[in-house]
Design a protein around this motif. Structure first.
Motif, PDB file in Angstrom:
ATOM      1  N   UNK A   2       0.855  -1.190   0.000  1.00 23.42           N
ATOM      2  CA  UNK A   2       0.000   0.000   0.000  1.00 23.42           C
ATOM      3  C   UNK A   2       0.883   1.228   0.000  1.00 23.42           C
ATOM      4  N   UNK A   3       0.476   2.254  -0.744  1.00 26.24           N
ATOM      5  CA  UNK A   3       1.320   3.450  -0.778  1.00 26.24           C
ATOM      6  C   UNK A   3       0.721   4.549   0.090  1.00 26.24           C
ATOM      7  N   UNK A   4       1.601   5.359   0.662  1.00 19.04           N
ATOM      8  CA  UNK A   4       1.167   6.553   1.382  1.00 19.04           C
ATOM      9  C   UNK A   4       2.228   7.616   1.097  1.00 19.04           C
ATOM     10  N   UNK A  66      14.298  17.646  14.860  1.00 21.69           N
ATOM     11  CA  UNK A  66      14.567  16.239  15.169  1.00 21.69           C
ATOM     12  C   UNK A  66      14.294  15.418  13.901  1.00 21.69           C
ATOM     13  N   UNK A  67      15.291  15.400  13.018  1.00 15.64           N
ATOM     14  CA  UNK A  67      15.122  14.755  11.711  1.00 15.64           C
ATOM     15  C   UNK A  67      14.824  13.265  11.853  1.00 15.64           C
ATOM     16  N   UNK A  68      15.457  12.628  12.841  1.00 16.85           N
ATOM     17  CA  UNK A  68      15.221  11.190  13.009  1.00 16.85           C
ATOM     18  C   UNK A  68      13.771  10.931  13.419  1.00 16.85           C
ATOM     19  N   UNK A  69      13.268  11.726  14.356  1.00 15.93           N
ATOM     20  CA  UNK A  69      11.873  11.536  14.781  1.00 15.93           C
ATOM     21  C   UNK A  69      10.924  11.792  13.606  1.00 15.93           C
ATOM     22  N   UNK A  70      11.223  12.802  12.799  1.00 14.16           N
ATOM     23  CA  UNK A  70      10.339  13.116  11.661  1.00 14.16           C
ATOM     24  C   UNK A  70      10.244  11.948  10.680  1.00 14.16           C
ATOM     25  N   UNK A  71      11.412  11.402  10.317  1.00 19.54           N
ATOM     26  CA  UNK A  71      11.411  10.313   9.330  1.00 19.54           C
ATOM     27  C   UNK A  71      10.804   9.051   9.939  1.00 19.54           C
ATOM     28  N   UNK A  72      11.169   8.757  11.177  1.00 17.27           N
ATOM     29  CA  UNK A  72      10.595   7.575  11.843  1.00 17.27           C
ATOM     30  C   UNK A  72       9.075   7.693  11.909  1.00 17.27           C
ATOM     31  N   UNK A  73       8.583   8.874  12.289  1.00 17.32           N
ATOM     32  CA  UNK A  73       7.128   9.053  12.454  1.00 17.32           C
ATOM     33  C   UNK A  73       6.400   8.826  11.124  1.00 17.32           C
ATOM     34  N   UNK A  74       6.969   9.345  10.045  1.00 17.36           N
ATOM     35  CA  UNK A  74       6.316   9.178   8.741  1.00 17.36           C
ATOM     36  C   UNK A  74       6.327   7.706   8.321  1.00 17.36           C
ATOM     37  N   UNK A  75       7.452   7.032   8.570  1.00 20.31           N
ATOM     38  CA  UNK A  75       7.537   5.600   8.238  1.00 20.31           C
ATOM     39  C   UNK A  75       6.552   4.802   9.105  1.00 20.31           C
ATOM     40  N   UNK A  76       6.506   5.131  10.393  1.00 19.84           N
ATOM     41  CA  UNK A  76       5.621   4.458  11.345  1.00 19.84           C
ATOM     42  C   UNK A  76       4.146   4.597  10.915  1.00 19.84           C
ATOM     43  N   UNK A  77       3.800   5.748  10.347  1.00 23.23           N
ATOM     44  CA  UNK A  77       2.420   5.961   9.885  1.00 23.23           C
ATOM     45  C   UNK A  77       2.114   5.175   8.608  1.00 23.23           C
ATOM     46  N   UNK A  78       3.153   4.687   7.944  1.00 23.11           N
ATOM     47  CA  UNK A  78       2.935   3.887   6.737  1.00 23.11           C
ATOM     48  C   UNK A  78       3.395   4.557   5.454  1.00 23.11           C
ATOM     49  N   UNK A  79       4.101   5.693   5.571  1.00 20.36           N
ATOM     50  CA  UNK A  79       4.563   6.362   4.341  1.00 20.36           C
ATOM     51  C   UNK A  79       5.563   5.479   3.597  1.00 20.36           C
ATOM     52  N   UNK A  80       5.427   5.508   2.269  1.00 18.66           N
ATOM     53  CA  UNK A  80       6.349   4.787   1.395  1.00 18.66           C
ATOM     54  C   UNK A  80       7.198   5.786   0.605  1.00 18.66           C
ATOM     55  N   UNK A  81       6.702   7.000   0.467  1.00 20.35           N
ATOM     56  CA  UNK A  81       7.331   8.026  -0.371  1.00 20.35           C
ATOM     57  C   UNK A  81       7.342   9.340   0.400  1.00 20.35           C
ATOM     58  N   UNK A 135      11.993   7.672  -9.833  1.00 19.64           N
ATOM     59  CA  UNK A 135      10.556   7.484 -10.128  1.00 19.64           C
ATOM     60  C   UNK A 135       9.725   8.575  -9.448  1.00 19.64           C
ATOM     61  N   UNK A 136      10.022   8.811  -8.157  1.00 19.74           N
ATOM     62  CA  UNK A 136       9.248   9.819  -7.419  1.00 19.74           C
ATOM     63  C   UNK A 136       9.588  11.229  -7.919  1.00 19.74           C
ATOM     64  N   UNK A 137      10.869  11.466  -8.207  1.00 13.61           N
ATOM     65  CA  UNK A 137      11.272  12.799  -8.708  1.00 13.61           C
ATOM     66  C   UNK A 137      10.577  13.110 -10.032  1.00 13.61           C
ATOM     67  N   UNK A 138      10.465  12.102 -10.908  1.00  9.22           N
ATOM     68  CA  UNK A 138       9.766  12.318 -12.190  1.00  9.22           C
ATOM     69  C   UNK A 138       8.310  12.675 -11.944  1.00  9.22           C
ATOM     70  N   UNK A 197      12.839   4.699   2.435  1.00  8.27           N
ATOM     71  CA  UNK A 197      11.744   5.484   1.843  1.00  8.27           C
ATOM     72  C   UNK A 197      12.229   6.140   0.551  1.00  8.27           C
ATOM     73  N   UNK A 198      11.391   6.154  -0.464  1.00  6.20           N
ATOM     74  CA  UNK A 198      11.700   6.931  -1.666  1.00  6.20           C
ATOM     75  C   UNK A 198      11.629   8.401  -1.267  1.00  6.20           C
ATOM     76  N   UNK A 199      12.583   9.218  -1.734  1.00  3.73           N
ATOM     77  CA  UNK A 199      12.669  10.626  -1.321  1.00  3.73           C
ATOM     78  C   UNK A 199      12.848  11.483  -2.571  1.00  3.73           C
ATOM     79  N   UNK A 200      12.077  12.550  -2.674  1.00  6.39           N
ATOM     80  CA  UNK A 200      12.236  13.481  -3.805  1.00  6.39           C
ATOM     81  C   UNK A 200      12.096  14.901  -3.276  1.00  6.39           C
TER      82      UNK A 200
END
Ligand SMILES: CSC[C@H]1O[C@H](OP(=O)(O)O)[C@H](O)[C@@H]1O
Ligand SMILES: Nc1ncnc2[nH]cnc12
Length: 295
Positions: A2-4, A66-81, A135-138, A197-200
């Motif tokens: 699933x994507x988020x 808190x960059x680590x908390x930000x990325x962890x939180x987004x991943x924890x919520x289910x973000x893929x991108x 892919x995400x940048x495009x 995580x894919x990052x753009x």
């Protein structure tokens, strides 16, 4: 899978509109507090999470986020991108205030930030030669509304701040081939890679920094003026993204594994022998590295 879509809003972008069922959600992480609550909802049916990097009201300086908390939180919520929106200074004549920029390389000059989820008790080295997902940048580039000038394949120099650069530094960065300058993409992009995580990037030029003889040196008033004029276009870009990404995928809200391998980088990155791993660190890595640490 699933994507988020996760959107990290930079200076001038503290919320987004049009999210169906939008709710600000408090996410707790083993790395401390994220910059703010996260706005979660659906855009054109696709799950989306929005986090203002500096917090609503712009309360966190670039070095204190808190960059680590930000990325962890987004991943924890289910973000893929992750789409990282940011304000940048231009280091080139042809990148004008108001233009949009898709960054695909970084030079990291920051020195006062924690840059990895890993360390003593679980050492890992991920590849970072291509820090953004093509892919995400495009998809982000295609989502930029007509009429906006978009520069692609740019190099972003990340400085510590919070003061802007001296003229000597600005000229030095130009001589290194950097195209734009900002204070927040590092370690954000590094941590997104570690979290698979894919990052753009969606950067907006707000000023000519201080190297340009024909323009006043950057100040906050100038940055805010340009951002205010551009915020609607940044929001439009985000709004168009789900349909574009869905059109690229198999349909629905699922997406295949990243063709560039962003979502599998940890498969070959862990160095510490299983018997030597620190259980406390492993517990903190549940969201970021659970895929490779479980079982
Ligand atoms: C307000 S000018 C400097 C500030 O703006 C940029 O923020 P962001 O990258 O979050 O859009 C820059 O990195 C500085 O934090
Ligand atoms: N000139 C500049 N330097 C660093 N960060 C910025 N963000 C926007 N403009 C900037």
């Amino acid at each position: 899978m699933d994507s988020m879509i996760g959107v990290i809003g930079g200076s001038g972008l503290y919320d987004i509109d049009g999210l169906e069922g939008a709710t600000w959600v408090k996410v707790t992480t083993p790395w401390g507090k994220p910059s703010d609550e996260i706005l979660v909802g659906r855009l054109s049916g696709t799950p989306m999470a929005f986090l203002p990097r500096h917090g609503r009201g712009h309360v966190h300086a670039p070095s204190d986020i808190n960059y680590r908390a930000n990325i962890d939180a987004l991943k924890r919520l289910g973000c893929t991108d992750i789409v990282a929106v940011s304000a940048v200074g231009s280091l080139r004549e042809d990148y004008r205030p108001g233009d949009f920029v898709s960054v695909d390389q970084y030079i990291d000059r920051t020195f006062a930030r924690t840059k990895s989820f890993f360390g003593a008790g679980c050492v890992a080295h991920v590849g970072f030669s291509d820090p953004t997902c093509p892919r995400l940048s495009d998809a982000v580039a295609r989502a930029v509304p007509a009429g906006i000038t978009l520069h692609r394949n740019a190099t972003y120099i990340a400085m510590e701040g919070p003061q802007f650069s001296t003229r000597a530094e600005s000229n030095l960065y130009r001589s290194w081939g950097a195209d734009v300058i900002g204070m927040t993409a590092m370690p954000e992009a590094k941590l997104a890679r570690e979290a698979e995580l894919c990052y753009a990037s969606l950067a907006m030029v707000t000023d000519y920094d201080c190297w340009h003889q024909g323009h006043a040196a950057v100040d906050v008033a100038q940055v805010i003026r340009t951002l205010t004029a551009n915020a609607a276009q940044a929001r439009d870009t985000v709004a168009r993204l789900p349909a574009i990404l869905a059109g690229d995928g198999p349909g629905g809200h699922t997406r295949p594994s990243c063709p560039h391998g962003c979502d599998h980088v940890l498969g070959t990155a862990l160095m510490t022998a299983p018997a030597k791993r620190d259980p406390d660190l492993l517990a903190k890595l549940d969201a970021v590295a659970g895929r490779v640490l479980k079982g």
